[in-house]
Motif scaffolding. Sequence first.
Motif, PDB file in Angstrom:
ATOM      1  N   PHE A 161       0.844  -1.206   0.000  1.00 52.85           N
ATOM      2  CA  PHE A 161       0.000   0.000   0.000  1.00 52.85           C
ATOM      3  C   PHE A 161       0.875   1.250   0.000  1.00 52.85           C
ATOM      4  CE2 PHE A 161      -2.098   3.316   2.557  1.00 52.85           C
ATOM      5  CZ  PHE A 161      -3.239   3.540   1.793  1.00 52.85           C
ATOM      6  N   ARG A 162       1.863   1.280   0.877  1.00 44.67           N
ATOM      7  CA  ARG A 162       2.737   2.454   0.943  1.00 44.67           C
ATOM      8  C   ARG A 162       3.513   2.630  -0.358  1.00 44.67           C
ATOM      9  NH1 ARG A 162       7.600   4.778   2.161  1.00 44.67           N
ATOM     10  NH2 ARG A 162       7.591   6.447   3.743  1.00 44.67           N
ATOM     11  N   ALA A 167       4.493   5.617  -5.450  1.00 46.03           N
ATOM     12  CA  ALA A 167       4.496   5.576  -6.916  1.00 46.03           C
ATOM     13  C   ALA A 167       3.412   6.463  -7.524  1.00 46.03           C
ATOM     14  CB  ALA A 167       4.318   4.140  -7.396  1.00 46.03           C
ATOM     15  N   GLY A 168       2.541   7.012  -6.687  1.00 49.44           N
ATOM     16  CA  GLY A 168       1.462   7.858  -7.174  1.00 49.44           C
ATOM     17  C   GLY A 168       0.323   7.085  -7.803  1.00 49.44           C
ATOM     18  N   ASP A 169       0.215   5.799  -7.504  1.00 52.50           N
ATOM     19  CA  ASP A 169      -0.815   4.936  -8.081  1.00 52.50           C
ATOM     20  C   ASP A 169      -1.921   4.718  -7.049  1.00 52.50           C
ATOM     21  OD1 ASP A 169      -2.352   2.999  -9.310  1.00 52.50           O
ATOM     22  OD2 ASP A 169      -0.634   1.861 -10.054  1.00 52.50           O
ATOM     23  N   GLU A 170      -2.869   5.653  -7.005  1.00 53.75           N
ATOM     24  CA  GLU A 170      -3.924   5.587  -5.999  1.00 53.75           C
ATOM     25  C   GLU A 170      -4.827   4.377  -6.204  1.00 53.75           C
ATOM     26  OE1 GLU A 170      -7.783   8.160  -4.601  1.00 53.75           O
ATOM     27  OE2 GLU A 170      -5.960   9.284  -5.081  1.00 53.75           O
ATOM     28  N   ALA A 171      -5.085   4.036  -7.469  1.00 46.97           N
ATOM     29  CA  ALA A 171      -5.942   2.878  -7.745  1.00 46.97           C
ATOM     30  C   ALA A 171      -5.315   1.604  -7.200  1.00 46.97           C
ATOM     31  CB  ALA A 171      -6.181   2.752  -9.250  1.00 46.97           C
ATOM     32  N   LYS A 172      -4.027   1.457  -7.388  1.00 45.22           N
ATOM     33  CA  LYS A 172      -3.337   0.281  -6.861  1.00 45.22           C
ATOM     34  C   LYS A 172      -3.322   0.305  -5.328  1.00 45.22           C
ATOM     35  CE  LYS A 172      -1.584  -2.536  -8.875  1.00 45.22           C
ATOM     36  NZ  LYS A 172      -2.093  -3.873  -9.285  1.00 45.22           N
ATOM     37  N   ALA A 218      -7.152   4.343   1.763  1.00 44.67           N
ATOM     38  CA  ALA A 218      -7.290   3.120   2.552  1.00 44.67           C
ATOM     39  C   ALA A 218      -8.743   2.801   2.890  1.00 44.67           C
ATOM     40  CB  ALA A 218      -6.484   3.244   3.848  1.00 44.67           C
ATOM     41  N   GLY A 219      -9.603   3.822   2.806  1.00 45.42           N
ATOM     42  CA  GLY A 219     -11.021   3.599   3.108  1.00 45.42           C
ATOM     43  C   GLY A 219     -11.522   4.366   4.310  1.00 45.42           C
TER      44      GLY A 219
END
Length: 265
Positions: A161-162, A167-172, A218-219
Amino acid sequence: MSKGKVLVIGSNATRIETKDGRTGATGQYLNETVVPMLALIDAGYEVVLATPNGAKPHMDEASDSAEHFGGDVAAYEKAKAFWANDTSMNSGLTLRGAIEQGLDNFAAIFVPGGQGPVVDLMIDPDMGEIARHFHEKGKPSAYLCHGPIATVAAMPHAREFRSALVAGDEAKAREWAKGWQYAGYKMTVFSDTEEKVVEDYVLHAKLYFNMIEALTAAGGDVSKTKIDFEPNVVIDRELITGQNPRSDHPIATALIEALDRRLAA
């Protein structure tokens, strides 16, 4: 006689990575650590400090100022003396050592800020085990300023997650966050606009991600004050979060009230 033990979880980080490929000095905030610890002690609770490697946290130099104590020099000097000399700050455990003592022996946890938790606690497996225990038992869990990012450690894939956030990949990041125990909880954390002040005037560099962005991905149901650096504490079930350094006294009050209610139940 002690009313119970509170596990204070500190960071061992001294540097944080920035977008220019360098690192900036970081650590743990003096007032965020000591003000709640002293309040807990005054309220009759015992405080036990633990960090990932068992060493005393590094004080963030930006926090070494009476400004963070409302200009009260006496309060600042008292906090500095506590940090330097009190047994509570100088005889800590490792996080694993705290687990081995038995987490049922602790009535609550408290995680102060400074940017340190962003570096180590949010991906520390022992921090994750501790957070999950207190979540499952419904025991008071207080996190201040950058401290709430340590709740990420409870998720099954905290390290991934971190990395996705960096990496700037919010979807991932959202994918890796599945299974996070605090998804849907109302919470607060050091805000994006407050972080910009630190980036501009302390770090002189940009972080890879801000805390609201991270906890939202994260929700978490994350909120902040309309005015930066105003005190703010959000309570949802067992989770108690404070937004910024000026939330040190309010979060201490909220945690003590939660502890006292459980004691009286």
